[in-house]
Design an enzyme around this catalytic site. Structure first.
Site, PDB file in Angstrom:
ATOM      1  N   GLY A 181     -16.612   2.164 -10.186  1.00 36.93           N
ATOM      2  CA  GLY A 181     -17.349   1.085 -11.087  1.00 36.93           C
ATOM      3  C   GLY A 181     -17.170   1.455 -12.464  1.00 36.93           C
ATOM      4  N   CYS A 182     -18.154   0.925 -13.151  1.00 38.90           N
ATOM      5  CA  CYS A 182     -18.334   0.904 -14.651  1.00 38.90           C
ATOM      6  C   CYS A 182     -18.498   2.491 -15.037  1.00 38.90           C
ATOM      7  CB  CYS A 182     -19.626   0.269 -14.914  1.00 38.90           C
ATOM      8  SG  CYS A 182     -20.243   0.422 -16.542  1.00 38.90           S
ATOM      9  N   PHE A 183     -17.712   2.702 -15.798  1.00 38.45           N
ATOM     10  CA  PHE A 183     -17.585   4.258 -16.192  1.00 38.45           C
ATOM     11  C   PHE A 183     -18.977   4.390 -17.091  1.00 38.45           C
ATOM     12  CE2 PHE A 183     -13.961   3.122 -19.033  1.00 38.45           C
ATOM     13  CZ  PHE A 183     -14.932   2.445 -20.185  1.00 38.45           C
ATOM     14  N   TRP A 184     -19.680   3.280 -17.755  1.00 37.95           N
ATOM     15  CA  TRP A 184     -20.955   3.736 -18.221  1.00 37.95           C
ATOM     16  C   TRP A 184     -21.903   4.167 -17.347  1.00 37.95           C
ATOM     17  CZ3 TRP A 184     -21.592  -1.953 -20.571  1.00 37.95           C
ATOM     18  CH2 TRP A 184     -20.831  -2.070 -21.459  1.00 37.95           C
TER      19      TRP A 184
END
Length: 181
Positions: A12-15
Site C-alpha cells: 500500500g502507501c509507501f509512506w
C-alpha cells in the site's frame, strides 16, 4: 563496512511502509519507489492511475549481520492485511497491492514460508493473497515522498490513522500473532 542486502516490499502507501522500517538496527536506508510495471521511469501521477502495472514499494538496504530477512518479513507482514485483494486499507487498486519482490532464491523461499505460516495459523478467515514476485527494475519515487513521515509528521499521522491501517495493525498484529513466524 559490511555488505548490505536489499529487500523490496509493496504494502500500500509507501509512506506507511517506509515508517515501519525506519530507524531499526541494521537497516541502513529505506527508499520509496515503484516496481513491477511495464513503463520506464514512472512518476507518482503515472503509478496512481493504476495503468502502469507498478506497485508503490519500499526498498530496504540492510546489514544481514544485524537484522535478518526473516525479521524484515515480520516487520512487513505486521503492517499489512495480507488477505486484501483490492489494495491496502484506504488505498485501492493494483498499485497498492501487497507483494514481496525477492532478490534471491532464499528470499523467495523465506517469503513463501512466511505466507504459509500465516495461512497455517488461521489468524485470518481468508487466505493470504500477497504476491511473491522476482524483483525487477526499481524506480525511486520523487524526493517529496522520501521520508514523508519525518518531513510531514502531522499529515502523515492523519493519513495513517484515517486510512484504517493503524487500527488494523494494533488490533491484529500483537505479540501473540507475531509468534507465528
Amino acid at each position: 563496512m559490511n555488505q548490505l542486502n536489499t529487500a523490496t516490499f509493496a504494502g500500500g502507501c509507501f509512506w506507511c511502509m517506509a515508517s515501519a522500517f525506519d530507524d531499526k538496527p541494521g537497516i541502513e536506508q529505506v527508499v520509496s519507489g515503484y516496481m513491477g510495471g511495464d513503463v520506464d521511469n514512472p512518476g507518482y501521477e503515472d503509478v496512481c492511475t493504476g495503468n502502469t502495472g507498478h506497485a508503490e514499494v519500499v526498498q530496504v538496504h540492510f546489514d544481514p549481520n544485524i537484522i535478518t530477512y526473516q525479521d524484515l518479513l515480520k516487520i512487513y507482514f505486521s503492517q499489512i492485511n495480507p488477505t486484501d485483494e483490492g489494495g491496502s486499507f484506504l488505498d485501492r487498486g493494483n498499485q497498492y497491492r501487497s507483494a514481496v519482490f525477492y532478490h534471491t532464491e532464499e528470499q523467495k523461499q523465506l517469503a513463501l514460508e512466511a505466507i504459509q505460516q500465516i495461512d497455517d495459523s488461521k489468524m485470518f478467515d481468508k487466505p493470504v493473497v500477497t504476491q511473491v514476485q522476482e524483483a525487477v527494475e526499481f524506480f525511486p519515487a520523487e524526493e517529496y515522498h522520501q521520508d514523508y513521515h519525518k518531513k510531514n509528521p502531522i499529515q502523515y499521522k492523519s493519513y495513517s490513522l484515517g486510512s484504517g491501517r493503524q487500527s488494523f495493525v494494533n488490533r491484529v498484529w500483537d505479540e501473540k500473532s507475531l509468534k507465528i513466524f
